[in-house]
Motif scaffolding. Structure first.
Motif, PDB file in Angstrom:
ATOM      1  N   ASN A  27       0.832  -1.193   0.000  1.00  0.00           N
ATOM      2  CA  ASN A  27       0.000   0.000   0.000  1.00  0.00           C
ATOM      3  C   ASN A  27       0.868   1.244   0.000  1.00  0.00           C
ATOM      4  O   ASN A  27       2.077   1.183   0.138  1.00  0.00           O
ATOM      5  N   HIS A  28       0.206   2.368  -0.113  1.00  0.00           N
ATOM      6  CA  HIS A  28       0.865   3.660  -0.046  1.00  0.00           C
ATOM      7  C   HIS A  28       1.229   3.949   1.411  1.00  0.00           C
ATOM      8  O   HIS A  28       0.535   3.538   2.344  1.00  0.00           O
ATOM      9  N   PHE A  29       2.305   4.701   1.633  1.00  0.00           N
ATOM     10  CA  PHE A  29       2.769   5.060   2.969  1.00  0.00           C
ATOM     11  C   PHE A  29       1.683   5.772   3.770  1.00  0.00           C
ATOM     12  O   PHE A  29       1.495   5.524   4.958  1.00  0.00           O
ATOM     13  N   LEU A  30       0.938   6.636   3.104  1.00  0.00           N
ATOM     14  CA  LEU A  30      -0.094   7.427   3.770  1.00  0.00           C
ATOM     15  C   LEU A  30      -1.270   6.573   4.244  1.00  0.00           C
ATOM     16  O   LEU A  30      -1.935   6.919   5.220  1.00  0.00           O
ATOM     17  N   ASP A  31      -1.527   5.463   3.568  1.00  0.00           N
ATOM     18  CA  ASP A  31      -2.658   4.618   3.925  1.00  0.00           C
ATOM     19  C   ASP A  31      -2.549   4.070   5.350  1.00  0.00           C
ATOM     20  O   ASP A  31      -3.547   3.848   6.022  1.00  0.00           O
ATOM     21  N   TRP A  32      -1.350   3.824   5.810  1.00  0.00           N
ATOM     22  CA  TRP A  32      -1.137   3.225   7.129  1.00  0.00           C
ATOM     23  C   TRP A  32      -0.631   4.211   8.172  1.00  0.00           C
ATOM     24  O   TRP A  32      -0.439   3.837   9.333  1.00  0.00           O
ATOM     25  N   SER A  33      -0.420   5.450   7.798  1.00  0.00           N
ATOM     26  CA  SER A  33       0.215   6.390   8.723  1.00  0.00           C
ATOM     27  C   SER A  33      -0.627   6.659   9.968  1.00  0.00           C
ATOM     28  O   SER A  33      -0.096   6.684  11.081  1.00  0.00           O
ATOM     29  N   PHE A  34      -1.927   6.855   9.821  1.00  0.00           N
ATOM     30  CA  PHE A  34      -2.758   7.127  10.992  1.00  0.00           C
ATOM     31  C   PHE A  34      -2.813   5.925  11.920  1.00  0.00           C
ATOM     32  O   PHE A  34      -2.654   6.058  13.140  1.00  0.00           O
ATOM     33  N   LEU A  35      -3.043   4.738  11.360  1.00  0.00           N
ATOM     34  CA  LEU A  35      -3.131   3.537  12.191  1.00  0.00           C
ATOM     35  C   LEU A  35      -1.801   3.202  12.859  1.00  0.00           C
ATOM     36  O   LEU A  35      -1.774   2.753  14.004  1.00  0.00           O
ATOM     37  N   THR A  36      -0.708   3.419  12.168  1.00  0.00           N
ATOM     38  CA  THR A  36       0.606   3.178  12.763  1.00  0.00           C
ATOM     39  C   THR A  36       0.857   4.146  13.905  1.00  0.00           C
ATOM     40  O   THR A  36       1.350   3.755  14.966  1.00  0.00           O
ATOM     41  N   GLY A  37       0.531   5.410  13.711  1.00  0.00           N
ATOM     42  CA  GLY A  37       0.697   6.390  14.774  1.00  0.00           C
ATOM     43  C   GLY A  37      -0.167   6.075  15.981  1.00  0.00           C
ATOM     44  O   GLY A  37       0.277   6.182  17.126  1.00  0.00           O
ATOM     45  N   LEU A  38      -1.402   5.679  15.735  1.00  0.00           N
ATOM     46  CA  LEU A  38      -2.310   5.325  16.820  1.00  0.00           C
ATOM     47  C   LEU A  38      -1.802   4.098  17.582  1.00  0.00           C
ATOM     48  O   LEU A  38      -1.792   4.076  18.810  1.00  0.00           O
ATOM     49  N   GLY A  39      -1.369   3.090  16.845  1.00  0.00           N
ATOM     50  CA  GLY A  39      -0.824   1.892  17.492  1.00  0.00           C
ATOM     51  C   GLY A  39       0.435   2.180  18.283  1.00  0.00           C
ATOM     52  O   GLY A  39       0.620   1.664  19.397  1.00  0.00           O
ATOM     53  N   ALA A  40       1.310   3.000  17.735  1.00  0.00           N
ATOM     54  CA  ALA A  40       2.539   3.350  18.443  1.00  0.00           C
ATOM     55  C   ALA A  40       2.236   4.136  19.706  1.00  0.00           C
ATOM     56  O   ALA A  40       2.848   3.899  20.766  1.00  0.00           O
ATOM     57  N   MET A  88       3.942  11.363  31.245  1.00  0.00           N
ATOM     58  CA  MET A  88       4.058  11.795  29.863  1.00  0.00           C
ATOM     59  C   MET A  88       5.535  11.961  29.520  1.00  0.00           C
ATOM     60  O   MET A  88       6.264  12.647  30.218  1.00  0.00           O
ATOM     61  N   THR A  89       5.953  11.302  28.472  1.00  0.00           N
ATOM     62  CA  THR A  89       7.337  11.362  28.029  1.00  0.00           C
ATOM     63  C   THR A  89       7.376  11.982  26.637  1.00  0.00           C
ATOM     64  O   THR A  89       6.348  12.082  25.966  1.00  0.00           O
ATOM     65  N   PRO A  90       8.547  12.375  26.175  1.00  0.00           N
ATOM     66  CA  PRO A  90       8.641  12.922  24.814  1.00  0.00           C
ATOM     67  C   PRO A  90       8.150  11.936  23.749  1.00  0.00           C
ATOM     68  O   PRO A  90       7.584  12.350  22.736  1.00  0.00           O
ATOM     69  N   SER A  91       8.339  10.652  23.983  1.00  0.00           N
ATOM     70  CA  SER A  91       7.878   9.646  23.018  1.00  0.00           C
ATOM     71  C   SER A  91       6.365   9.659  22.875  1.00  0.00           C
ATOM     72  O   SER A  91       5.832   9.483  21.777  1.00  0.00           O
ATOM     73  N   VAL A  92       5.660   9.863  23.976  1.00  0.00           N
ATOM     74  CA  VAL A  92       4.198   9.927  23.919  1.00  0.00           C
ATOM     75  C   VAL A  92       3.761  11.166  23.140  1.00  0.00           C
ATOM     76  O   VAL A  92       2.856  11.093  22.303  1.00  0.00           O
ATOM     77  N   TYR A  93       4.400  12.290  23.406  1.00  0.00           N
ATOM     78  CA  TYR A  93       4.071  13.513  22.669  1.00  0.00           C
ATOM     79  C   TYR A  93       4.331  13.345  21.172  1.00  0.00           C
ATOM     80  O   TYR A  93       3.538  13.799  20.348  1.00  0.00           O
ATOM     81  N   VAL A  94       5.435  12.694  20.823  1.00  0.00           N
ATOM     82  CA  VAL A  94       5.742  12.454  19.414  1.00  0.00           C
ATOM     83  C   VAL A  94       4.675  11.561  18.787  1.00  0.00           C
ATOM     84  O   VAL A  94       4.206  11.828  17.680  1.00  0.00           O
ATOM     85  N   GLY A  95       4.281  10.508  19.490  1.00  0.00           N
ATOM     86  CA  GLY A  95       3.246   9.610  18.977  1.00  0.00           C
ATOM     87  C   GLY A  95       1.919  10.310  18.777  1.00  0.00           C
ATOM     88  O   GLY A  95       1.241  10.126  17.753  1.00  0.00           O
ATOM     89  N   ILE A  96       1.538  11.154  19.735  1.00  0.00           N
ATOM     90  CA  ILE A  96       0.273  11.888  19.618  1.00  0.00           C
ATOM     91  C   ILE A  96       0.334  12.879  18.457  1.00  0.00           C
ATOM     92  O   ILE A  96      -0.605  12.960  17.644  1.00  0.00           O
ATOM     93  N   CYS A  97       1.419  13.630  18.360  1.00  0.00           N
ATOM     94  CA  CYS A  97       1.568  14.599  17.264  1.00  0.00           C
ATOM     95  C   CYS A  97       1.578  13.904  15.908  1.00  0.00           C
ATOM     96  O   CYS A  97       0.944  14.370  14.953  1.00  0.00           O
ATOM     97  N   TYR A  98       2.289  12.777  15.818  1.00  0.00           N
ATOM     98  CA  TYR A  98       2.334  12.024  14.564  1.00  0.00           C
ATOM     99  C   TYR A  98       0.931  11.558  14.177  1.00  0.00           C
ATOM    100  O   TYR A  98       0.535  11.662  13.008  1.00  0.00           O
ATOM    101  N   THR A  99       0.183  11.060  15.140  1.00  0.00           N
ATOM    102  CA  THR A  99      -1.165  10.557  14.864  1.00  0.00           C
ATOM    103  C   THR A  99      -2.086  11.682  14.403  1.00  0.00           C
ATOM    104  O   THR A  99      -2.838  11.518  13.435  1.00  0.00           O
ATOM    105  N   VAL A 100      -2.031  12.820  15.076  1.00  0.00           N
ATOM    106  CA  VAL A 100      -2.895  13.949  14.703  1.00  0.00           C
ATOM    107  C   VAL A 100      -2.532  14.472  13.314  1.00  0.00           C
ATOM    108  O   VAL A 100      -3.416  14.682  12.467  1.00  0.00           O
TER     109      VAL A 100
END
Length: 116
Positions: A27-40, A88-100
């Motif tokens: 698939n395209h990279f964008l197709d999985w980006s939201f789900l990957t961010g949410l899972g991470a 809350m760690t920087p990794s959590v903030y990165v994951g949330i920002c990536y997902t949004v």
């Protein structure tokens, strides 16, 4: 400095996981980006917390009769209950920002499919 390094590492791992999943399913990279961010984000949240369901199961198994042959130990004292804590760690903030950001970009990219 340490927070910046962990943020970059987290973002790199999320991007690598997203790329790997997209290649795996052709698939395209964008197709999985939201789900990957949410899972991470969920994974990071789960492993950065203490207490809760997993701790309760571990304590209950340890305090039980331990009928299994593998665990030949007995607990004579009652274990204190672990209170739920999450930091809350920087990794959590990165994951949330990536997902949004991935969610917004996905909606904008597929707006014709979504709204028609």
């Amino acid at each position: 400095m340490k927070k910046i390094i962990w943020s970059v590492i987290s973002l790199g791992l999320i991007l690598f996981a997203n790329w790997g999943i997209a290649k795996l399913f052709h698939n395209h990279f964008l197709d999985w980006s939201f789900l990957t961010g949410l899972g991470a984000t969920i994974l990071i949240r789960f492993f950065n917390s203490s207490g809760g369901f997993a701790s309760e199961i571990t304590n209950a198994k340890l305090q039980s009769g331990n009928e299994e042959n593998d665990l030949k130990m007995e607990v004579w004292t009652k274990l204190d209950r672990i209170e739920r804590r999450f930091q809350m760690t920087p990794s959590v903030y990165v994951g949330i920002c990536y997902t949004v950001i991935a969610g917004i970009v996905t909606v904008v990219y597929y707006k014709d499919l979504i709204f028609n």
